[in-house]
Design an enzyme around this catalytic site. Structure first.
Site, PDB file in Angstrom:
ATOM      1  N   THR A 286      -5.790  -6.618   4.918  1.00 50.78           N
ATOM      2  CA  THR A 286      -7.344  -6.111   5.021  1.00 50.78           C
ATOM      3  C   THR A 286      -8.242  -7.221   4.554  1.00 50.78           C
ATOM      4  OG1 THR A 286      -8.294  -4.358   4.274  1.00 50.78           O
ATOM      5  CG2 THR A 286      -7.097  -5.180   2.457  1.00 50.78           C
TER       6      THR A 286
ATOM      7  N   ASN B  79     -10.831   2.871   4.496  1.00 50.22           N
ATOM      8  CA  ASN B  79      -9.358   2.674   4.932  1.00 50.22           C
ATOM      9  C   ASN B  79      -8.307   3.000   4.131  1.00 50.22           C
ATOM     10  OD1 ASN B  79     -10.332   0.884   3.072  1.00 50.22           O
ATOM     11  ND2 ASN B  79      -9.346  -1.106   4.010  1.00 50.22           N
TER      12      ASN B  79
ATOM     13  N   HIS C 275      -5.588   9.100  -0.220  1.00 43.27           N
ATOM     14  CA  HIS C 275      -4.615   9.251  -0.952  1.00 43.27           C
ATOM     15  C   HIS C 275      -4.996  10.850  -1.196  1.00 43.27           C
ATOM     16  CE1 HIS C 275      -8.042   7.386  -3.087  1.00 43.27           C
ATOM     17  NE2 HIS C 275      -8.294   8.745  -3.506  1.00 43.27           N
TER      18      HIS C 275
ATOM     19  N   THR D 139      -4.034   7.669   6.187  1.00 45.74           N
ATOM     20  CA  THR D 139      -5.200   7.701   6.961  1.00 45.74           C
ATOM     21  C   THR D 139      -4.941   7.688   8.605  1.00 45.74           C
ATOM     22  OG1 THR D 139      -6.023   6.403   5.306  1.00 45.74           O
ATOM     23  CG2 THR D 139      -7.267   6.434   7.463  1.00 45.74           C
TER      24      THR D 139
ATOM     25  N   GLY E 228       0.682  -1.269  -0.104  1.00 49.74           N
ATOM     26  CA  GLY E 228      -0.093   0.035  -0.118  1.00 49.74           C
ATOM     27  C   GLY E 228       0.926   1.235  -0.117  1.00 49.74           C
ATOM     28  N   ASP E 229       0.161   2.315  -0.322  1.00 49.16           N
ATOM     29  CA  ASP E 229       0.761   3.724  -0.109  1.00 49.16           C
ATOM     30  C   ASP E 229       1.992   3.698  -1.383  1.00 49.16           C
ATOM     31  OD1 ASP E 229      -0.733   4.429   2.162  1.00 49.16           O
ATOM     32  OD2 ASP E 229       0.673   2.974   3.094  1.00 49.16           O
ATOM     33  N   GLU E 230       1.506   3.211  -2.433  1.00 51.02           N
ATOM     34  CA  GLU E 230       2.896   3.372  -3.558  1.00 51.02           C
ATOM     35  C   GLU E 230       2.691   4.710  -4.479  1.00 51.02           C
ATOM     36  OE1 GLU E 230       1.071   0.550  -3.156  1.00 51.02           O
ATOM     37  OE2 GLU E 230       2.260  -1.052  -2.437  1.00 51.02           O
TER      38      GLU E 230
ATOM     39  N   THR F 205      -7.454  -0.167  10.689  1.00 52.21           N
ATOM     40  CA  THR F 205      -7.488   1.126  10.652  1.00 52.21           C
ATOM     41  C   THR F 205      -8.889   1.879  11.319  1.00 52.21           C
ATOM     42  OG1 THR F 205      -8.959   1.104   8.645  1.00 52.21           O
ATOM     43  CG2 THR F 205      -6.489   1.382   8.100  1.00 52.21           C
TER      44      THR F 205
HETATM   45  P1  IMP Z   1      -8.285  -2.637   7.787  1.00 60.71           P
HETATM   46  O1  IMP Z   1      -8.012  -2.498   6.159  1.00 60.71           O
HETATM   47  O2  IMP Z   1      -8.695  -1.277   8.365  1.00 60.71           O
HETATM   48  O3  IMP Z   1      -8.807  -3.919   8.155  1.00 60.71           O
HETATM   49  O4  IMP Z   1      -6.634  -2.897   8.135  1.00 60.71           O
HETATM   50  C1  IMP Z   1      -6.032  -3.982   7.847  1.00 60.71           C
HETATM   51  C2  IMP Z   1      -4.698  -3.759   7.458  1.00 60.71           C
HETATM   52  O5  IMP Z   1      -4.311  -3.284   6.214  1.00 60.71           O
HETATM   53  C3  IMP Z   1      -3.888  -2.992   8.531  1.00 60.71           C
HETATM   54  O6  IMP Z   1      -2.254  -3.352   8.489  1.00 60.71           O
HETATM   55  C4  IMP Z   1      -3.903  -1.697   7.944  1.00 60.71           C
HETATM   56  O7  IMP Z   1      -2.736  -0.943   8.307  1.00 60.71           O
HETATM   57  C5  IMP Z   1      -3.581  -2.198   6.397  1.00 60.71           C
HETATM   58  N1  IMP Z   1      -4.291  -1.107   5.501  1.00 60.71           N
HETATM   59  C6  IMP Z   1      -5.438  -1.016   5.086  1.00 60.71           C
HETATM   60  N2  IMP Z   1      -5.434  -0.004   3.997  1.00 60.71           N
HETATM   61  C7  IMP Z   1      -4.299   0.438   3.828  1.00 60.71           C
HETATM   62  C8  IMP Z   1      -3.876   1.519   2.793  1.00 60.71           C
HETATM   63  O8  IMP Z   1      -4.611   1.972   2.216  1.00 60.71           O
HETATM   64  N3  IMP Z   1      -2.479   1.305   2.926  1.00 60.71           N
HETATM   65  C9  IMP Z   1      -1.556   0.713   3.610  1.00 60.71           C
HETATM   66  N4  IMP Z   1      -2.139  -0.218   4.651  1.00 60.71           N
HETATM   67  C10 IMP Z   1      -3.505  -0.245   4.548  1.00 60.71           C
END
Ligand code: IMP
Length: 452
Positions: free
Chosen positions: A264, A48, A51, A328, A17-19, A140
């Site tokens: 996620t 979650n 950007h 976020t 993520g976050d690329e 998140t």
């Molecule tokens: P959730 O998506 O809130 O369930 O989070 C689950 C995992 O995915 C956690 O480690 C978050 O930090 C990661 N995560 C969710 N969305 C992003 C994103 O857009 N960028 C980076 N990490 C994410």
């Protein structure tokens, strides 16, 4: 294999993520909009994601549920069935976008009536779960996994339940989550959850307060809730349209291909486009399926232990220079050397056909660019596997590349002007992953990108 559909491109995060997909997506939407009607489709995730997008007059806006490209005039933006959407946050985002474009939207936003709701009930449940188990600690707080679980448990609320305001169904939903949370020693009515706008946090309140809040929120988003499938099917066959798909999160966060449980809950691979569009769009027919990865390092938020973690001061330097803090959550991100065994696995499982390499300017004079080319256990080469206990045992094998000149790469206007060392690096990465490099970014400015 059938022929691919011309003028269609999809982007996903190729690592954790976050690329920096957003600006590349924006550029493609902009370019297509000169000759085509553009459909920009998002198929997974919800609030979650995070950007920053920029208007043509330089205003910056942090978006979560809406994709990049919301400022490209006359494009159609579809939030698909595979997403989990928070109506209050979405209303707030739409309000902010409107404000940035002079009080009126310049794009057509369509929310698939089949998209699943991620509500304050889910956010409260997720918070309570964090107290009970290790697994969800890194989440998140946007209620993503409980909302996706609703689908598997066969009791989701969908956008059309909200549009038609099926009050009995929504009240039952509240009552069920209230019981679950009570069983875990919590209290839904006094629970506080994150939200966009206002104080950034609200108390969920009792059943009536929850219903009343949703009634207000739905007024704002109801005009956008539609059935999207006939438009998708017709436009896919119509050469006047170009398609851009912007996925959220990244393949390394997929619940099947990421390191469980630090993942996620949505399908972060390109296959998610097929399921979200109910097969109307076969992801294999999308002309370019581009995974976006950082070129010279990787970053990650969450609890996962990366085999190639950078442990010296280089990590702090990269974190500051490339602003590696969660969009976020604002959490500082871990920094790791580029991990080719992991990327090979992600590209294969994610159905990737091309690469976009960002942050080509994050190199330092005299400091070799280190890349992990293989893993070993007991001196024997082993592949990547999404299993933390296994990954804790692997020993990364590194290859070093000569750094290139930052000024030179930032100024390069075409492939020929790229520093020689950077070309050697790009060629190596492409060969190792067996996929062509289609885009690179060479600096923070919008114009510092090259499409090959
Ligand atoms: P959730 O998506 O809130 O369930 O989070 C689950 C995992 O995915 C956690 O480690 C978050 O930090 C990661 N995560 C969710 N969305 C992003 C994103 O857009 N960028 C980076 N990490 C994410």
């Amino acid at each position: 294999m059938s022929k691919t559909r011309k003028n269609s491109v999809a982007f996903c995060g190729g690592a954790f993520g976050d690329e920096g997909k957003g600006r590349i997506v924006d550029e493609y939407v902009n370019n297509f909009s000169k000759d085509f009607k553009v459909i920009l489709y998002r198929d997974n995730g919800g609030a979650n994601a995070g950007h920053t997008v920029e208007t043509s007059d330089g205003k910056r806006l942090a978006l979560h549920q809406l994709p990049s490209g919301v400022f490209v005039k006359d494009s159609t933006i579809i939030l698909g069935k595979g997403m989990v959407l928070h109506p209050g946050d979405l209303a707030e985002e739409i309000r902010q976008v409107k404000e940035a474009t002079g009080g009126k939207l310049i794009v057509d936003i369509q929310i698939d009536e089949m998209a699943v709701l991620a509500l304050d009930t889910h956010r409260a449940f997720e918070n309570v779960l964090k107290e009970w188990q290790e697994g969800g600690k890194g989440a998140t707080g946007r209620g993503i996994s409980p909302a996706y679980s609703d689908v598997l448990l066969r009791h989701p609320l969908r956008m059309r339940d909200l549009a038609n305001f099926d009050e009995a169904k929504i009240r039952k939903h509240y009552q069920m989550y209230s019981c679950i949370i009570k069983g875990l020693n919590g209290d839904l009515s006094t629970a506080t959850v994150k939200c966009l706008g206002g104080e950034g946090e609200i108390t969920v309140g009792d059943e009536d307060a929850f219903i009343n809040r949703l009634m207000e929120q739905v007024k704002e988003i109801k005009p956008y809730i539609k059935s999207v499938f006939s438009l998708l099917a017709e436009a896919w066959q119509d050469p006047k349209y170009a398609f851009v798909f912007e996925k959220a999160q990244a393949i390394g966060l997929d619940p099947r291909y990421g390191v469980y449980p630090d993942v996620t809950s949505s399908d972060t691979t390109f296959a998610g486009i097929s399921s979200s569009t109910e097969g109307v769009i076969d992801h294999n027919l999308i002309e370019n399926r581009i995974a976006v990865i950082k070129a010279t390092y990787m970053s990650s938020v969450g609890a996962r232990r990366l085999p190639t973690l950078v442990k010296d001061e280089l990590a702090d330097k990269i974190r500051e220079d490339a602003h590696e803090y969660g969009a976020t959550t604002k959490r500082p991100r871990d920094i790791a050397y580029l991990d080719l065994p992991a990327l090979r696995f992600f590209c294969k499982s994610g159905c990737v056909s091309a690469l976009a390499l960002t942050h080509m300017d994050i190199v330092y004079p005299g400091k070799p660019v280190k890349v992990c080319t293989a893993y070993e256990i007991n001196d024997k080469e082993v592949p990547y596997r999404p299993d933390q206990e296994y990954l804790d045992k692997v020993k990364p094998v590194y290859k070093e590349f000569k750094p290139w000149n930052v000024d030179e790469i930032q100024k390069a206007k075409n492939e020929a002007e790229l520093p020689k060392e950077s070309k050697t690096f790009l060629k190596f990465i492409s060969k190792e992953l067996g996929i062509p490099v289609q885009v690179i970014t060479t600096g923070p400015r919008r114009d510092q990108s090259l499409i090959f």
